[in-house]
Design an enzyme around this catalytic site. Sequence first.
Site, PDB file in Angstrom:
ATOM      1  N   ILE A  75     -48.713  68.628 -81.628  1.00 46.70           N
ATOM      2  CA  ILE A  75     -48.960  68.155 -80.035  1.00 46.70           C
ATOM      3  C   ILE A  75     -50.330  68.564 -79.605  1.00 46.70           C
ATOM      4  CG2 ILE A  75     -48.222  68.800 -77.836  1.00 46.70           C
ATOM      5  CD1 ILE A  75     -45.394  69.126 -78.943  1.00 46.70           C
ATOM      6  N   TYR A  83     -37.458  82.407 -78.193  1.00 43.54           N
ATOM      7  CA  TYR A  83     -38.103  81.061 -77.846  1.00 43.54           C
ATOM      8  C   TYR A  83     -37.973  80.658 -76.379  1.00 43.54           C
ATOM      9  CZ  TYR A  83     -39.974  76.359 -78.541  1.00 43.54           C
ATOM     10  OH  TYR A  83     -40.859  75.090 -78.421  1.00 43.54           O
ATOM     11  N   LYS A  95     -40.575  80.638 -73.369  1.00 44.52           N
ATOM     12  CA  LYS A  95     -41.078  79.565 -72.772  1.00 44.52           C
ATOM     13  C   LYS A  95     -40.454  79.482 -71.193  1.00 44.52           C
ATOM     14  CE  LYS A  95     -43.005  77.399 -76.070  1.00 44.52           C
ATOM     15  NZ  LYS A  95     -44.473  76.927 -76.051  1.00 44.52           N
ATOM     16  N   ASN A 108     -51.302  75.535 -75.587  1.00 39.46           N
ATOM     17  CA  ASN A 108     -50.197  74.751 -76.426  1.00 39.46           C
ATOM     18  C   ASN A 108     -49.496  75.676 -77.716  1.00 39.46           C
ATOM     19  OD1 ASN A 108     -49.028  71.879 -77.743  1.00 39.46           O
ATOM     20  ND2 ASN A 108     -50.574  73.170 -79.195  1.00 39.46           N
TER      21      ASN A 108
HETATM   22  N1  LIG Z   1     -42.081  70.027 -81.727  1.00 44.19           N
HETATM   23  C1  LIG Z   1     -41.289  70.091 -80.821  1.00 44.19           C
HETATM   24  O1  LIG Z   1     -40.271  69.519 -80.979  1.00 44.19           O
HETATM   25  C2  LIG Z   1     -41.484  70.967 -79.450  1.00 44.19           C
HETATM   26  C3  LIG Z   1     -40.747  70.611 -78.490  1.00 44.19           C
HETATM   27  C4  LIG Z   1     -41.228  71.016 -76.912  1.00 44.19           C
HETATM   28  C5  LIG Z   1     -42.175  72.103 -77.152  1.00 44.19           C
HETATM   29  N2  LIG Z   1     -43.114  72.195 -78.203  1.00 44.19           N
HETATM   30  C6  LIG Z   1     -44.207  73.136 -77.797  1.00 44.19           C
HETATM   31  O2  LIG Z   1     -45.508  72.463 -78.306  1.00 44.19           O
HETATM   32  C7  LIG Z   1     -46.512  73.463 -78.841  1.00 44.19           C
HETATM   33  C8  LIG Z   1     -47.125  72.627 -79.967  1.00 44.19           C
HETATM   34  O3  LIG Z   1     -46.177  72.761 -80.997  1.00 44.19           O
HETATM   35  P1  LIG Z   1     -45.921  71.654 -82.029  1.00 44.19           P
HETATM   36  O4  LIG Z   1     -44.806  70.903 -81.990  1.00 44.19           O
HETATM   37  O5  LIG Z   1     -47.231  70.819 -82.209  1.00 44.19           O
HETATM   38  O6  LIG Z   1     -45.562  72.584 -83.449  1.00 44.19           O
HETATM   39  P2  LIG Z   1     -46.616  73.133 -84.559  1.00 44.19           P
HETATM   40  O7  LIG Z   1     -47.022  71.620 -85.261  1.00 44.19           O
HETATM   41  O8  LIG Z   1     -46.077  74.210 -85.421  1.00 44.19           O
HETATM   42  O9  LIG Z   1     -48.007  73.560 -83.870  1.00 44.19           O
HETATM   43  C9  LIG Z   1     -48.157  74.857 -83.497  1.00 44.19           C
HETATM   44  C10 LIG Z   1     -49.570  75.307 -83.315  1.00 44.19           C
HETATM   45  O10 LIG Z   1     -49.957  76.718 -82.832  1.00 44.19           O
HETATM   46  C11 LIG Z   1     -50.580  77.358 -83.644  1.00 44.19           C
HETATM   47  N3  LIG Z   1     -50.166  78.832 -83.614  1.00 44.19           N
HETATM   48  C12 LIG Z   1     -49.194  79.470 -83.637  1.00 44.19           C
HETATM   49  N4  LIG Z   1     -49.045  80.794 -83.947  1.00 44.19           N
HETATM   50  C13 LIG Z   1     -50.397  80.932 -83.545  1.00 44.19           C
HETATM   51  C14 LIG Z   1     -51.012  82.279 -83.453  1.00 44.19           C
HETATM   52  N5  LIG Z   1     -50.625  83.249 -83.615  1.00 44.19           N
HETATM   53  N6  LIG Z   1     -52.466  82.090 -83.060  1.00 44.19           N
HETATM   54  C15 LIG Z   1     -52.813  80.918 -82.924  1.00 44.19           C
HETATM   55  N7  LIG Z   1     -52.255  79.672 -82.993  1.00 44.19           N
HETATM   56  C16 LIG Z   1     -51.150  79.857 -83.427  1.00 44.19           C
HETATM   57  C17 LIG Z   1     -50.338  76.797 -84.978  1.00 44.19           C
HETATM   58  O11 LIG Z   1     -51.374  76.840 -85.902  1.00 44.19           O
HETATM   59  P3  LIG Z   1     -51.455  77.899 -86.969  1.00 44.19           P
HETATM   60  O12 LIG Z   1     -50.066  78.021 -87.474  1.00 44.19           O
HETATM   61  O13 LIG Z   1     -52.441  77.556 -87.994  1.00 44.19           O
HETATM   62  O14 LIG Z   1     -51.933  79.169 -86.354  1.00 44.19           O
HETATM   63  C18 LIG Z   1     -50.306  75.176 -84.638  1.00 44.19           C
HETATM   64  O15 LIG Z   1     -51.667  74.857 -84.334  1.00 44.19           O
HETATM   65  C19 LIG Z   1     -45.722  74.725 -79.023  1.00 44.19           C
HETATM   66  O16 LIG Z   1     -45.885  75.681 -77.996  1.00 44.19           O
HETATM   67  C20 LIG Z   1     -44.123  74.347 -78.865  1.00 44.19           C
HETATM   68  O17 LIG Z   1     -43.294  75.354 -78.394  1.00 44.19           O
HETATM   69  C21 LIG Z   1     -42.778  71.536 -79.352  1.00 44.19           C
END
Ligand SMILES: NC(=O)c1ccc[n+]([C@@H]2O[C@H](COP(=O)([O-])OP(=O)(O)OC[C@H]3O[C@@H](n4cnc5c(N)ncnc54)[C@H](OP(=O)(O)O)[C@@H]3O)[C@@H](O)[C@H]2O)c1
Length: 260
Positions: free
Chosen positions: A17, A155, A159, A89
Site C-alpha cells: 500500500i 494489531y 490500530k 503507513n
Molecule cells: N494488506 C492489508 O490487507 C491491509 C489491510 C488494512 C490495513 N493495512 C495496513 O496498511 C499498511 C501497509 O501494509 P501493507 O498491506 O502494504 O503490508 P506490507 O507489504 O507488509 O507493508 C508494510 C510496510 O511497513 C514496513 N515496516 C514494517 N515494520 C517496520 C519497521 N519496524 N520499521 C520501518 N518500516 C516497517 C515494511 O517494510 P520492512 O518490512 O522492509 O521494514 C513495509 O514497507 C499497514 O499499516 C497495514 O496495517 C493493510
Amino acid sequence: MKLKNQIALITGGGRGIGRAIAERFAREGAAVMLTSRTEAELRAAVAAIEKAGGNAGYLAGDLREEAFIPRLVGETREHWGEIDILGINAGIYGPMKPVTELSSAEWDDVMSVNLRAPFLLTRAVLPGMVRRRRGVVLNISTISAKLAFPLGAAYAAAKAGLLGLTRVAAAEVGRYGVRVNALCPGPVQGTQMWEEVGAGLQKAYNLTEAQLAEETNAAILQGRPQQPEEVAAAALFLCSDDSSAITGQAVNVDGGEAFY
Ligand SMILES: NC(=O)c1ccc[n+]([C@@H]2O[C@H](COP(=O)([O-])OP(=O)(O)OC[C@H]3O[C@@H](n4cnc5c(N)ncnc54)[C@H](OP(=O)(O)O)[C@@H]3O)[C@@H](O)[C@H]2O)c1
C-alpha cells in the site's frame, strides 16, 4: 496535478500500500521520501518513480528505534524541504495467536511499530506544519480497528489506538490549517501482509485458499477485496485540498464491510 511541489514523507513506502501511495503522490507532483527497513525495496520503488518522471528519495531504518525518527525527519527536511504530507503507513500484523497466548514482548512489538512510531512521527512533524499553517497527516489504520477478527488482538488494539491519536491530533491542530485523518482498508489483495494473514487464517481454521476468499468476500458488500491503488486513491483525496473540510475522520476503504 493535485500535489504539485509538495513534500510527502511516507513510511512503509517500499512495497504494498505504501508504494502504491508513493507512486500515486509522485504522479500528482509531490516529491516523496520513503522509509522502511528493506533498502532493496526502497531502491526499487524510488527507481520506478524516477523512471516515471517523479521525484523520490529514501532512508532505510527501523521505526521502532526512537533515534531514527528525528534522523528521518531531519534528512527529509534537509534534502527536500518542509514536510507537507506525513503518510504513516508502515505496520505489522504480529503473530497470529489468541490473546491468551500472546507474550508481552509480542504485544509490545506490534504497539511499537503500529502506535508508538506514529506518535513519535506525529510529534516530530506537527510543529513544523502548525508553524507554516499547512499540512496533512494520514494514518493508515485498518477495518480491524472497528470490527472483530480473531487472532489479531495487538494489531486491532494498536490500530484502534491510532484512530484515537488521529482524532486528538486533529483537535489540537485543526485551528492551525493542519488536518489529520485515517484510512481503514479491508483485505488488500497482493500485499505481503494479506498473504501472510491469509495463510495464517487458512492454517488456523483449516480452510483452502478458495474457502477463505469466499468467507472473506461474503462479509464485504462489493464481494471482493481491495487493491493497493484503491487505497492510494483515497489517500490522495485525504491528502489533497479536495478534502479541505475533512479532519479527525477514519474513512473506510473496505468495499462496504463496516458502517461507522
Ligand atoms: N494488506 C492489508 O490487507 C491491509 C489491510 C488494512 C490495513 N493495512 C495496513 O496498511 C499498511 C501497509 O501494509 P501493507 O498491506 O502494504 O503490508 P506490507 O507489504 O507488509 O507493508 C508494510 C510496510 O511497513 C514496513 N515496516 C514494517 N515494520 C517496520 C519497521 N519496524 N520499521 C520501518 N518500516 C516497517 C515494511 O517494510 P520492512 O518490512 O522492509 O521494514 C513495509 O514497507 C499497514 O499499516 C497495514 O496495517 C493493510
